[in-house]
Design a protein around this motif. Structure first.
Motif, PDB file in Angstrom:
ATOM      1  N   THR A 101       0.859  -1.188   0.000  1.00 52.88           N
ATOM      2  CA  THR A 101       0.000   0.000   0.000  1.00 52.88           C
ATOM      3  C   THR A 101       0.892   1.233   0.000  1.00 52.88           C
ATOM      4  O   THR A 101       2.075   1.161   0.354  1.00 52.88           O
ATOM      5  N   PRO A 102       0.328   2.392  -0.393  1.00 51.35           N
ATOM      6  CA  PRO A 102       1.133   3.618  -0.309  1.00 51.35           C
ATOM      7  C   PRO A 102       1.711   3.816   1.089  1.00 51.35           C
ATOM      8  O   PRO A 102       2.819   4.345   1.242  1.00 51.35           O
ATOM      9  N   ALA A 103       1.000   3.374   2.111  1.00 47.89           N
ATOM     10  CA  ALA A 103       1.506   3.530   3.477  1.00 47.89           C
ATOM     11  C   ALA A 103       2.548   2.463   3.821  1.00 47.89           C
ATOM     12  O   ALA A 103       3.058   2.434   4.940  1.00 47.89           O
ATOM     13  N   GLY A 104       2.868   1.591   2.895  1.00 50.35           N
ATOM     14  CA  GLY A 104       3.967   0.656   3.127  1.00 50.35           C
ATOM     15  C   GLY A 104       3.563  -0.681   3.715  1.00 50.35           C
ATOM     16  O   GLY A 104       4.423  -1.492   4.066  1.00 50.35           O
ATOM     17  N   ASN A 105       2.279  -0.949   3.794  1.00 48.33           N
ATOM     18  CA  ASN A 105       1.874  -2.265   4.284  1.00 48.33           C
ATOM     19  C   ASN A 105       1.897  -3.266   3.133  1.00 48.33           C
ATOM     20  O   ASN A 105       1.682  -2.920   1.971  1.00 48.33           O
TER      21      ASN A 105
END
Lengths: 512, 512, 512, 512
Positions: free
Chosen positions: B339-343
């Protein structure tokens, strides 16, 4: 890495090649029946020297090896498999999956020979020979191809079971064996330098099933290639057939000398040799599938159908098949297994799932690409039709427009036609059904490789509130690979009772 | 990690539960219609404390986190996905894939809410609320379930399009909103503590589509569960149905207060929420498939058919399906996206391929398990039949032998029956076709996720020896997910002309 | 034609019936486990006296016979088959294909016994017995059912091959034989008056395979029925299961006397007996398919989906299957064959094509009916939920509208559920896979019945401009019907090597 | 009945024929691109005079007509259909289903024109013209072919919707119309004498859609045929392609005069014209399927595989498909319908079931025939290879034996190859997907023809013990045949927004 020119030169080794329907080919590098494929292999070698292809084709150096072509790496890690796989994918797409045998594939065969020998508790000499041979292939780029060793149909129908074998030993010398006989279908022998002849050939030495590496140019060898795929008068109508008609063939041996260091003792089944081959098969099939999807997408664009629901639904059908195979090959490389000698192998369970999916999907995928263009595909013009200015003007009216000239649209329709409605496509279909064993063999491989029989069977018993017998189903994966096709040999007296043929060698096995 | 006993206690929260055909359930932990499933969830929690399950269920500590249940990890790496996936696989197999919603699934929902909020360039408050809510779920083990928010059929057939929504705002207070309405099918609300109600519910606040977390025990909420799956008089004949009848339901809201921190602004489609959910769906379907294979193997053993070619061929049919799904889930975890948040997210393209394969395979897999036992499955006795000694002796003759007592063999046949010929199986089939969207939705997801349209279309043009137009097919993945099922509302005057219904909310969406 | 009341009275014949899970049934006409089906058979008889059904059920008088029920006509012409077929179709639809055995079916069995005896060059007495028995069935309406005669699994797993048979002769008297043993699955014995026990039972008399007609009420007979299909608390939720749970069963014989005139010498295979039975099977499967389509259509209407393209596409999928089977049965009757004795037989080649099509289609047809209603099918209420006025009002909101009350729509959804997601449906599926042999047997029948092997093979040689060998493939249709399922009997010592079992009777055959 | 020689002479009518890739054909009866098919049509006519074919091709005289060729009978009874069908079956098998258009098919078109005109409440003149035209075809044997009238792709992509039509009226004269334009794909125009151009051509006269009969030899007509199917150097390798490459084509019209008596007013859809055509399509597909089965059987024999279980299983797969189609066509003829004018029509519901079955089966049938021969099919020699005595001797070893010479076995393998792996096969597949509309159109026809929607939907309500609403689903069969393929016309500015094209004629329709 040798150059394409060096490879081309190596083909002038005195080989005797006969192409069915064409006759004797004096020089495969110049004869019209074979030169186009020689050019493709020349390009294959030269591509390794092309800066645009370096990232795809070269394995970076690491602590265990210098930089090398992925084609010649002995894989030790999942990352090696990913790199090799990517190189197979990109190069196979270029030929729409029609070139199934390359020098890289030959190296996979050599790795397979080594693995098969390693499995047999071999003599030090046999092992060293196998290691040396693989190293030779890797260091010289010599092009090796593969035959399971099965006899042609004529041999298999011989009245005397002893005559149903492919090869027989004529005599033994100090340095090796002299063999005669005939080998059934295998692929690209006209372009390869060596043919591995697997242990289905019927020769036994002591307790061992013997397999051989036979140089195509050796005295006594005749390579007999199948007829060319029929094609249009110009490449415009057969763009793939003109370039990618890899030729399958038989090999006829008359007193051919095989030195001992090219004789390998392996089990009769070609399966250990195929350790990396089925993975490559999957990549080639996937390349064909991706090319089919690519052409379908291009045709959809060209005919102004990209907003048409039914057409998009057909495209999704194709995408489902491509993506399933991609998932399987991804899993195979990232969840690998290892040989006892520590080499890394794409997980066969995942490879089999992918191959089975594509074997099932292929017929309908071709049909979909025939359906998507509508009837325009049936009546698309040839390039020569545009030579007449009046006809050209009319063709522009009937085939041009929407951002495409008539000739551009026709070229794309002809590409679609050549990809799924030509003799080349028919050959690829027929060939793949046999070279890799087809659906029964791939199912058999999965049956043998699947390893949760007892775990699953006993696992479900947990839902039963009672002591239950322990279940052992280990016979299922242990059973032999696949029922062999035994040809019934009718005696000349035309009795309809089949003759039992217990002594004959297996008639069907992985060839390719 | 809270204990099972703590979870059980938490269900005594004043919830109002009505089970169709049973009526009002005063206490879900003790009522015969619901207590067995409560026991299963209790066991789910307690399993985390069981030493035998530690290796499966607990993520080892690393530099970024302490040891924790895989159920509550926010995945950052492929290895996290592999660990989580393994825990899903092992626990789902226990219920033969019948328990589709667990507290772990609830945490995947909470991760999805967070992701969906992150995608929308949210206000700091909305983002903080989503982060806090996910952390709450992870730290307390609170059990969250999911509804897309679609209205029940009765609402969707209302004459006035404005009445076709699920929920309406009754009033706003300083602290939140008061809502009334009804929500269509979702799963396990009788056992969950919170229900996420997705943006298909029709409530808009300003320019935002509002979604809500509704406590099952909140005043004004009635949870209406579907009827129980019909079952035999004793668990012997229905071993799965007695334990694993997870109940689907509707939610009726009458002036239910939702605090602002439980209101999340997301796009109307539930797809971002489903970021990790489809992966879990695939695991549950795979568990059902593996259980089917496991029972088929056990029955094969029990009936002495392990040497029978046709039966083994049926087993290979089942293995092909299981292995294809395994390959896809393996690829999804080992070739992930972020994800953009790095997940870390299981690669949806691979997940979709696996799900589509199982959705296609399911009906035939059940049929195969009905075929393999032969007619013995039809006439297998109940446990109560063994109470009569004379009958028991005869049953031993007709059903015993080959290493199994009659009762053991009967128990296995009843398990097979309950797995693929019961109302529980029918519910699982019907439910899965709708909860996760079924084949059309999974195909739509693959269409949107596949990203090689232009690369493949332009790639094949290399085989044409002529300049060709550049191809752009980006409209195909950009099109909306799937045609919505619009219910035609016939006016009372019985006219057969359908009323256009442009304003109504989408009627079909991922529920589950 | 006897009345339903006369039939009901005839069931009080001292029969001993045990229903699995229920125990001993004193009187099948009144016991809750069996009385509903008795009522259905009573209605079957009385329907022949109902003026509304005369056109469907009564064959008009012609030069060869008086007016009679189609159920009891010995067909001489294609028109007879069309009339009989129409009566089967209309009556089978009433039970959604769940009642597979009726007195009419019993008459088809009696015709099959006669045909099988005729084929064997029988003694005058055996032939007269067969003719007399058929005439008895036709004139009295006595209800006959069928068993292939195969032994239950427990017998087949006996260590001593001699014990693997179903029946043994205890002694012979002047008037007949006394038999003991056990017979595997067959259908509706609790409601029938006679059971035909086919030659798979293992009894040989001289050179003859003996088959028997056994009265259900004979001293020494115990009829053991399978467990009831699980169902909802009220018929609202299980409208089909409450009425149409025809019970399969086993028969246990202890010193049962069979008079000589009820002993028939036939070949071991039940195929000649099945001469008209497979045609009836096809009608029953078609009734199930038509009912599935009918419910799908009704649900489509009820949910306002009749303008929804995807739903209509699903309906067309169902229509394709129904129409294919209709075409096959139409062809079978209008292009018939004849027995040597001149009776008219539906053309088996066409019957087989239809049956194979439906056997393949069944799983997906059920799945489609689960998909079409959307998630509403999962949460549909029971009738008892409407008893609470508040709940009823809410249900009206969630399930009413569009021309249907909530209860009407719920009733229809419950009907769909009961038809394709219930234990009754599971039983019908499992039963049909075995009773009629399933796909392998139907394919084997087509292989044997197809008669153009040599004509087609030699026909294509006309396209080759060269003399070619004459082709004879008559071995293909001559091969036996289907590989039998041989149960591997593991010796008590738990060796995993299967014991060869050459002497055991065939374990799998048409039952039903 | 005219002779073949008379037909050949009739083709010298001044026609202008251009074959793609070959250029202008001065005389179709002598040019190498076309003469082989002319010979086939000549043989078609002469066969009617061959005593061996009388029984197949001639309808016996009856009270309503003199003896006549079945090809020209206006069918009044089921028996007429059976006779006509048999003649189609036998003649289509000769060409392995590759000749889809014959003079008999032309008469079916003429019957269709008559029926279409009759349906429209026509003027006496239009009706008389249609009757006269059919009589002319029947009495002279003139060869008529069919085009739906749709425009080629280039027209359909014109920026101005008004230009997307096929034809435009240039002017009207006292005797008829003068037309210009271009017509998309249709079949055998180079060999036909007239082409019927259906109402998709876009010409309207008053309120009427106008269709036309255009003589191929008329001034202003250019017939543009597709390229030849690529083939081997000798007929040995392409026995079917050399003889049966029926050519599809387009027609270009420049100021072509059409007399009023050859202008017919019909509805835009070609469906009424197709009244008998789809039945003929089914026969041709069945001929292809039967030929596939025949070759598979012959190959099985030739390779000694007639005892091989897997091979026999493949054969049964093929038999299932053949038999299903045979059953459907049998039902269609023996359970016929009638036109309002009293002509007998094969029941379309049964025809559709058969066609859908074969459309689904085709790809796998071809694949099976590629699988059955094993790899021998890939490497079979050409006849020219036998010219070299040494090579011939070796070929005898590799391909001879078992009752076949090498050349006989090779000839059979080449036949198999040409049948399912050649461009001819690809064309047949692509053509059939479009000429008859393909699966979507056949499904649409079944949807429209199926007539039990309301009977089945209301019929199942009998199982519900409650009054239910009356169901009306008559909108489903009433909906138009199939969604048309609308080509998105991208404006030159490369905008990706599709231009709405309400005025354009339908782009996809039955051609052939």
């Amino acid at each position: 890495m040798r150059t394409g020119a060096e490879y081309r030169e190596a083909l002038r080794d005195g080989r005797r090649v006969w192409v069915m329907g064409e006759g004797l080919v004096e020089d495969v590098t110049t004869h019209p029946a074979t030169r186009a494929m020689v050019d493709e292999y020349v390009a294959w070698y030269d591509r390794h020297l092309d800066p645009d292809w370096q990232e795809t084709l070269l394995a970076p150096a690491n602590s265990e090896r210098a930089s090398a072509g992925w084609a010649y790496v002995l894989p030790k890690t999942s990352a090696d498999l990913v790199g090799m796989g990517r190189s197979f994918a990109k190069t196979s797409f270029l030929s729409a999956g029609n070139i199934t045998h390359t020098p890289a594939y030959g190296h996979l065969i050599a790795m397979g020979i080594l693995t098969a020998v390693q499995e047999r508790n071999p003599s030090a000499k046999n092992l060293a020979d196998a290691e040396a041979y693989r190293a030779l292939i890797a260091s010289t780029g010599r092009f090796l191809t593969f035959s399971g060793g099965a006899a042609p149909i004529g041999h298999r129908l011989q009245p005397d079971p002893a005559d149903r074998v492919a090869l027989k030993i004529v005599r033994e010398t100090d340095a090796g064996l002299v063999l005669s006989g005939k080998i059934g279908m295998h692929t690209s022998p006209a372009y390869a330098e060596d043919v591995y002849v697997g242990a289905l050939n019927g020769v036994r030495i002591g307790d061992h099933n013997a397999s051989f590496v036979v140089p195509v140019g050796a005295p006594g060898v005749t390579t007999v290639c199948r007829k060319l795929a029929a094609k249009d008068a110009t490449p415009f109508g057969s763009p793939l057939t003109y370039r990618f008609d890899e030729l399958d063939g038989q090999m006829w041996l008359e007193e051919v000398f095989i030195p001992f260091e090219r004789i390998f003792f392996v089990e009769p089944s070609p399966e250990p040799i195929a350790t990396w081959l089925t993975w490559h098969h999957l990549y080639v099939w996937l390349a064909k599938a991706e090319f089919t999807l690519g052409v379908a997408l291009a045709v959809t664009h060209s005919l102004g159908l990209k907003e048409h629901d039914q057409t998009v639904d057909y495209l999704v059908d194709l995408i489902v098949e491509v993506q399933t195979a991609r998932a399987c090959v991804t899993a195979a490389e990232r969840d690998p297994t290892f040989t006892p000698a520590g080499n890394c192998v794409p997980n066969h369970r995942h490879v089999m799932a992918g191959g089975i999916a594509l074997l099932k999907a292929r017929p309908r995928m071709s049909e979909l690409l025939r359906a998507i263009p509508g009837s325009s595909i049936v009546v698309a013009p040839a390039d020569t039709d545009f030579a007449d200015p009046t006809v050209a003007a009319h063709l522009e009216e009937t085939f041009g427009g929407g951002g495409y000239t008539a000739k551009q649209r026709a070229a794309l329709l002809q590409l679609a036609w050549d990809h799924v409605s030509s003799a080349l496509d028919g050959r690829e279909s027929a060939f793949e059904l046999h070279a890799s064993g087809g659906l029964p063999t791939w199912r058999g491989r999965l049956r043998r490789g699947f390893d949760d029989y007892n775990a699953l069977a006993n696992g479900v018993l947990g839902a039963i509130d009672m002591p239950m017998p322990e279940i052992d189903l280990s016979n299922i994966p242990a059973a032999t690979l696949a029922p062999r096709r035994i040809n019934t040999v009718a005696p000349p007296s035309a009795s309809t009772t089949p003759t039992a043929a217990p002594g004959q060698p297996p008639a069907q096995a992985a060839e390719g």
